[in-house]
Scaffold this motif. Structure first.
Motif, mmCIF file in Angstrom:
data_model
loop_
_atom_site.group_PDB
_atom_site.id
_atom_site.type_symbol
_atom_site.label_atom_id
_atom_site.label_comp_id
_atom_site.label_asym_id
_atom_site.label_seq_id
_atom_site.Cartn_x
_atom_site.Cartn_y
_atom_site.Cartn_z
ATOM 1 N N ASN A 192 -2.497 2.294 7.221
ATOM 2 C CA ASN A 192 -3.838 2.665 6.750
ATOM 3 C C ASN A 192 -4.211 1.834 5.519
ATOM 4 O OD1 ASN A 192 -6.033 3.950 5.488
ATOM 5 N ND2 ASN A 192 -5.476 5.924 6.419
ATOM 6 N N LYS A 193 -5.147 0.899 5.708
ATOM 7 C CA LYS A 193 -5.498 -0.041 4.649
ATOM 8 C C LYS A 193 -6.115 0.672 3.445
ATOM 9 C CE LYS A 193 -7.375 -4.668 4.104
ATOM 10 N NZ LYS A 193 -7.972 -4.367 2.809
ATOM 11 N N SER A 194 -6.905 1.726 3.709
ATOM 12 C CA SER A 194 -7.548 2.420 2.581
ATOM 13 C C SER A 194 -6.489 3.034 1.662
ATOM 14 C CB SER A 194 -8.539 3.471 3.071
ATOM 15 O OG SER A 194 -7.850 4.580 3.606
ATOM 16 N N ASP A 197 -4.688 0.071 -0.230
ATOM 17 C CA ASP A 197 -5.545 -0.514 -1.273
ATOM 18 C C ASP A 197 -5.793 0.428 -2.438
ATOM 19 O OD1 ASP A 197 -5.727 -2.751 0.223
ATOM 20 O OD2 ASP A 197 -7.743 -2.354 1.024
ATOM 21 N N ASN A 198 -5.392 1.681 -2.293
ATOM 22 C CA ASN A 198 -5.687 2.669 -3.337
ATOM 23 C C ASN A 198 -4.490 2.816 -4.275
ATOM 24 O OD1 ASN A 198 -6.272 4.871 -4.898
ATOM 25 N ND2 ASN A 198 -6.404 6.334 -3.200
#
Ligand SMILES: NC(=O)c1ccc[n+]([C@@H]2O[C@H](COP(=O)([O-])OP(=O)(O)OC[C@H]3O[C@@H](n4cnc5c(N)ncnc54)[C@H](O)[C@@H]3O)[C@@H](O)[C@H]2O)c1
Ligand SMILES: O=C(O)C[C@H](O)C(=O)O
Ligand SMILES: [Mn+2]
Length: 551
Positions: A192-194, A197-198
């Motif tokens: 999960n990229k989100s 990136d978080n």
């Protein structure tokens, strides 16, 4: 010696304002609580009152979780009083919002165990399980690796809310003692990229592991958990399509394990089909079954319904001819090179159709196949369109239709549309709760085809019977025990029993499962009376007298 502060911070013994004067004196709580000693009923009233002041379902859930974190008895006493209202808030669909926002909402680990592939040695796994169990007698673990959370995909460590939520339903529905359970997440990275990136994401910021290291990690976890907790019922939840059935197949003959998405969902959908056939008066072996979304759940359900056709007298080969599997490619054919092992079992031959090249969309497939049962596990919102449903209903008197992708935003259709499009003929159940549908003067009750209606009873039955494994006969007994509860005479009757009877039918399922284990002689202890074994295993949300806790 447990002291005041420690007691108030231990949700398994804390009573908050309900500690009596005597308990306050003997436990070192004098002066630590407001003076009015409340009853549990008054506390429940307070909680429900405050709950109603919250404006969104997610806020309601966060509030209820704060009660859960502080005081398990109070949480479950309130839940028991408002089961139907709380289920969609505590569990599906609101649980999906809570998972997507887990890192931001985080306040408390909720007695869960967090395992990481970066520390995958057996010693660390064992230490983690021991620390979180904290001396409690763990009989039930729900574990996820976060890859296939409902239909919302890979949420890594944030997926821990699914084990926590599933366990809450175990305790509320079947009376599994909340101090005997352990939620576990195995963080093996995420796709999960989100999340990656978080910077505030609480899990590992690394790609998901799909290699041997992953299977070794799962294996070490299973071995350590089984060794530490010898009476364990191990429930796997929301593993990804590539791993879920491999893991179940690897352990099911040696340990008491259960995969909810494969087996639990298979049971509830079969129970719904049996309920539907009871209403229509049709025979199982006359049905044509279309699975839309042939992943973990889709294949698991097809296998269960197929097994039922075999029990009804068909050979396995003949039974399989009743099934049509549809996935992204369209209808699945045996010449396709990208099928999963489960899909291969049910793939059709192109020679059966003169237009097999055209069978890539659901409408064309329904036209060619004329299914009488259609189950959606595709995560494709709205995929059961009016055209598709009208085409299906044109060739069968009482179509059985179950759009069960979760959460609500991913469901293939809504109950009111299905009833309207079929002029009240469809026999419907949905994955999330649906309100009754009024149509042409009839009130159609809509059953919930969610594994939550069966997995608590299965777990309770297997644990109470001290079963050594969970096999096909026990699973079949569970499905049949539920179908019988439906009242097929009332117009608009649901094909599955209503959620407000969750505790009653969890017990029915538990007794059926326990009886099957006893009959097959696969229990560790000798059980002479199945009903009392199930009853004895049940926990109720009431406060014990703690005056002598330190004596
Ligand atoms: N109600 C219940 O009790 C219950 C239980 C388990 C799963 N589910 C729901 O079922 C859904 C699937 O879960 P899963 O664990 O099987 O996931 P999965 O990823 O294993 O399976 C989903 C399948 O749908 C297929 N798919 C995707 N797009 C498609 C399309 N356009 N057309 C046809 N097929 C398509 C995928 O290729 C995959 O094979 C989820 O929404 C989940 O919440 C519901
Ligand atoms: O969790 C649910 O609501 C059911 C099911 O296990 C799912 O994955 O959707
Ligand atoms: Mn699931």
């Amino acid at each position: 010696m447990v002291k005041g502060e420690e007691i108030l911070n231990n949700p398994f013994i804390n009573k908050g304002t309900a500690f009596t004067e005597d308990e306050r004196k003997t436990l070192g709580l004098v002066g630590m609580l407001p003076p009015n000693v409340q009853t549990l009923d008054e506390q429940v009233e307070n909680v429900y009152d405050e709950y109603q002041h919250k404006s969104s379902d997610l806020d309601k859930r966060v509030y209820l979780m704060s009660i859960f974190n502080e005081n398990r008895v109070l949480f479950y006493a309130t839940f028991a009083k408002h089961v139907t209202e709380f289920m969609p808030v505590v569990y599906d669909p609101t649980i999906a919002d809570s998972i997507e926002n887990y890192s931001r909402l985080y306040v408390n680990p909720q007695n869960a165990a967090f395992l990481s592939i970066d520390h995958d040695d057996s010693e660390t796994i064992r230490e983690s399980l021991k620390n979180t169990a904290a001396g409690r007698n763990i009989k039930l673990i729900v574990v996820t690796d976060g890859e296939g959370i409902l239909g919302i995909g890979d949420w890594g460590t944030q997926g821990i809310d699914i084990p926590v939520g599933k366990l809450m339903v175990y305790s509320a529905a079947a009376g599994i003692d909340p101090s005997e359970v352990l939620p576990v997440v195995m963080d093996v990275g995420t796709t999960n990229k989100s999340l990656l990136d978080n910077p505030l994401y609480l899990g590992n910021h690394q790609d998901r592991d799909y290699g041997q290291k992953y299977y070794d990690f799962v294996d070490k976890f299973v071995k350590e958990a089984e060794d530490l907790f010898p009476n364990l019922y191990l429930h796997f939840e929301d593993f990804g399509r590539a791993n879920a059935s491999n893991i179940l197949d690897k352990y099911k003959d040696d340990y008491l394990v259960f995969n909810d998405d494969i087996q639990g969902t298979g049971i509830i959908v079969l129970a719904g089909v049996l309920g539907g056939l009871k209403i229509s008066g049709e025979k199982m072996t006359d049905q044509k079954y279309l699975c839309f979304g042939a992943g973990t759940a889709g294949v698991g359900i097809a296998q269960r319904v197929c097994e039922e056709m075999v029990q009804a007298g068909l050979s396995e080969e003949d039974a399989k001819k009743h099934f049509y599997m549809v996935d992204k490619q369209g209808l699945l054919f045996d010449d396709m090179s990208d099928l999963t092992p489960g899909q291969k079992e049910f793939a059709r031959s192109r020679s059966e159709f003169d237009n097999s090249e055209d069978l890539t969309d659901l409408l064309s497939i329904v036209k060619a196949v004329h299914p009488s049962i259609m189950v959606g596990t595709s995560t494709q919102h709205g995929a059961f369109t009016e055209d598709v449903i009208k085409e299906m209903a044109a060739h069968t008197e009482r179509p059985i239709i179950m759009p069960i992708s979760n959460p609500t935003k991913l469901a293939e259709a809504t109950a009111p549309d299905l009833i309207k499009w079929t002029d009240g003929r469809a026999l419907v159940a949905t994955g999330v709760p649906s309100a009754p549908v009024e149509y042409n003067g009839v009130k159609y009750e809509i059953g919930q085809a969610n594994n939550a209606l069966v997995y608590p009873g299965i777990g309770l039955g297997a644990i109470a019977a001290t079963a050594t494994k969970l096999n096909d006969d026990m699973i079949s007994a569970a499905a049949h025990s539920l179908g019988g509860i439906v009242d097929s005479k009332v117009p608009g009757a649901a094909i599955l029993p209503p959620v407000d009877q969750l505790t009653e039918f969890s017990e029915t399922v538990a007794i059926a499962v326990a009886q099957s284990a006893v009959d097959q002689g696969i229990t560790r202890e000798k059980i002479s009376d199945v009903k009392s074994a199930v009853e004895d295993e049940k926990w109720y949300p009431v406060y014990p007298d703690l005056t002598n806790l330190n004596k």
